[in-house]
Design an enzyme around this catalytic site. Sequence first.
Site, short mmCIF file in Angstrom:
data_model
loop_
_atom_site.label_atom_id
_atom_site.label_comp_id
_atom_site.label_asym_id
_atom_site.label_seq_id
_atom_site.Cartn_x
_atom_site.Cartn_y
_atom_site.Cartn_z
N ASP A 1 0.64 -1.13 -0.08
CA ASP A 1 0.04 -0.06 -0.20
C ASP A 1 0.86 1.00 0.12
OD1 ASP A 1 -3.16 0.44 1.05
OD2 ASP A 1 -1.97 2.27 1.22
N GLU B 1 -19.37 -4.41 3.91
CA GLU B 1 -18.58 -3.88 4.89
C GLU B 1 -19.40 -4.48 6.23
OE1 GLU B 1 -17.14 0.05 5.33
OE2 GLU B 1 -17.20 0.39 3.23
N LYS C 1 -21.07 -5.53 -11.57
CA LYS C 1 -20.83 -4.81 -10.39
C LYS C 1 -21.54 -3.48 -10.33
CE LYS C 1 -18.91 -3.47 -6.62
NZ LYS C 1 -18.76 -3.82 -5.12
N LEU D 1 -35.33 -3.85 1.37
CA LEU D 1 -36.53 -3.12 1.47
C LEU D 1 -36.71 -2.52 2.72
CD1 LEU D 1 -39.06 -5.55 -0.46
CD2 LEU D 1 -37.95 -3.45 -1.33
N CYS E 1 -19.70 2.91 -1.05
CA CYS E 1 -20.04 2.08 -2.08
C CYS E 1 -21.38 2.53 -3.16
CB CYS E 1 -20.46 0.79 -2.10
SG CYS E 1 -18.75 -0.06 -1.14
N LYS F 1 -23.57 2.29 8.55
CA LYS F 1 -24.36 0.96 8.93
C LYS F 1 -23.69 0.36 10.09
CE LYS F 1 -22.30 -2.56 6.24
NZ LYS F 1 -22.59 -3.47 5.20
C1 UGA Z 1 -22.66 -2.56 -0.62
C2 UGA Z 1 -23.24 -4.04 -1.41
O1 UGA Z 1 -24.08 -4.36 -0.55
C3 UGA Z 1 -22.10 -4.97 -1.51
O2 UGA Z 1 -22.48 -6.16 -2.26
C4 UGA Z 1 -20.69 -4.47 -2.41
O3 UGA Z 1 -19.75 -5.41 -2.70
C5 UGA Z 1 -20.30 -3.11 -1.79
O4 UGA Z 1 -21.58 -2.25 -1.37
C6 UGA Z 1 -19.21 -2.58 -2.50
O5 UGA Z 1 -19.41 -1.82 -3.57
O6 UGA Z 1 -17.96 -2.64 -2.05
P1 UGA Z 1 -22.12 -1.93 1.71
O7 UGA Z 1 -21.82 -0.56 1.10
O8 UGA Z 1 -20.82 -2.60 2.68
O9 UGA Z 1 -22.16 -3.01 0.84
O10 UGA Z 1 -23.52 -1.82 2.68
P2 UGA Z 1 -24.84 -2.59 2.34
O11 UGA Z 1 -25.21 -3.46 3.56
O12 UGA Z 1 -25.15 -2.73 1.13
O13 UGA Z 1 -25.62 -1.25 2.81
C7 UGA Z 1 -25.50 -0.05 2.00
C8 UGA Z 1 -26.36 1.35 2.83
O14 UGA Z 1 -27.81 0.97 2.52
C9 UGA Z 1 -26.32 1.35 4.32
O15 UGA Z 1 -26.28 2.58 4.68
C10 UGA Z 1 -27.42 0.53 4.73
O16 UGA Z 1 -28.06 1.36 5.85
C11 UGA Z 1 -28.30 1.03 3.61
N1 UGA Z 1 -29.47 0.05 3.61
C12 UGA Z 1 -29.58 -1.38 3.32
C13 UGA Z 1 -30.85 0.59 3.97
O17 UGA Z 1 -31.12 1.84 4.05
N2 UGA Z 1 -32.06 -0.29 3.55
C14 UGA Z 1 -31.91 -1.54 3.34
O18 UGA Z 1 -32.87 -2.17 3.20
C15 UGA Z 1 -30.53 -1.92 3.15
#
Ligand code: UGA
Length: 449
Positions: free
Chosen positions: A30, A156, A223, A269, A279, A339
């Site tokens: 890195d 994450e 992706k 949902l 992301c 999150k």
């Molecule tokens: C997301 C994707 O879920 C992964 O598959 C992907 O690899 C990653 O991005 C990436 O591109 O590296 P991540 O950003 O870690 O993962 O988090 P998520 O669990 O997907 O949640 C994203 C956001 O959506 C959070 O702020 C969460 O609170 C929100 N969320 C999620 C909602 O508001 N409602 C939901 O029903 C689900």
Amino acid sequence: MRLTVIGCGYVGLVTGACLAAAGHEVYCTDVDRKRIDQLQAGQVPIYEEHLAEVLERARAERKIFFTAEASEAIRAGEVIFICVGTPPRENGEADLSAIDRVARQIATEARSPKLVIEKSTVPALTGVQLVKALAAYSPPGGVKFSVASNPEFLREGTAVEDFFHPDRIVVGVGDGATASTLGEIYRPILERRFYCPVHAGLCPAGPPAEFLVTTINSAELIKHASNSFLALKISYANVIADLCERIGADVEEVTRAMGLDPRIGKEFLRAGLGFGGFCFPKDLQAFIHLSARVGVDFEILKAAERVNKQRIDRFFEKIHKALWVIKDKKIVVLGLAFKPDTDDIRFAPALEIIRKLLEEGAAVHATDPQAIGKAKLLFPAVCYHEDPYEALRGADAALLCTEWKAFREIDWERAGQTMARRLVIDGRDVYQRKAMQQLGFDYDSFGRP
Ligand code: UGA
């Protein structure tokens, strides 16, 4: 196999550690020397469940190595995973300068043929550029490179679990030999030949992951298309929540019933403050940008983005309605990370909420199980507490921004006894209105009567 990982952010570290756990020899590097020093000293610079354990085991088995010398790492591996950041530029386009820099390093430092794999989230057609860059930066008579795209779908907070139990592994390749090399790299994961820290070595039986071989262009698109679709789903649920408030329906009842249809699916949902993190917001922007560049108007994604931004305004409407005047009120923000189960605050809704509260003159207090250190650097004027009950003492209102388990389990009877006013505005639809009202709380959330 000997593998190189360039970029030790959460994707690089989880990829490196898990592939080392799967039996490969992994060399990580890195540009951040401090981060490499920490890793060499056995420290884990990010909070990601199970990562410390996987790294520790890989180090003990001498399967993972860290070096600040990129040339050393590049020469050590037969296959190089590029896991560097692709942050958004001001216009929303992904900034690919780190990828370009790494391509130059690889081209000049490699002394034997390499398979170079894009793991960073990149816009479609980056693979084509990477092939060109490697050729352009190679000295005359330089070594041969092949390029592949291997997008990650790691969330994450559960990234280690996701890496070890994927639903699909997508490899975008230009030839059969590259597909077989990637097949070899992932074989231990597909055959579950690794020590799983999540299930203490005894993973529950589940459907095997699909190993999908596609073109490089398709892999890159998969992706972005996946992340954007998930973001779209969340925004859809949030509009349904607004509609529920207007017509007296319950968004939980509606989305639960919708989710039982396998064509829709129950995940993503959950209504509330919307999506944050490094992301979804940036990928959505990059995808909108890419589409416009190639002449496709992805209007539906622009709407998803707009809806997400409006969540904060909707939340503030609720705060104003409940509190009337914000100035000089003690307001407690429960949750800073974007999150639960991560210390990542990038694009976290809580940050925008804090910024607005401070602007309106509130006395802002905040608590989070992991993210206080990072938030302090951004908002030194906020008063931080490790203990939520301490934070809530004397509060005029509590705002739930991140649904950490510790906050789900708050004993509101106990907390309410020390609050100046029993008021909770729940940005993640975690608590039950009836129970909160029985405890004498004024309570509001999204889309629930
Ligand atoms: C997301 C994707 O879920 C992964 O598959 C992907 O690899 C990653 O991005 C990436 O591109 O590296 P991540 O950003 O870690 O993962 O988090 P998520 O669990 O997907 O949640 C994203 C956001 O959506 C959070 O702020 C969460 O609170 C929100 N969320 C999620 C909602 O508001 N409602 C939901 O029903 C689900």
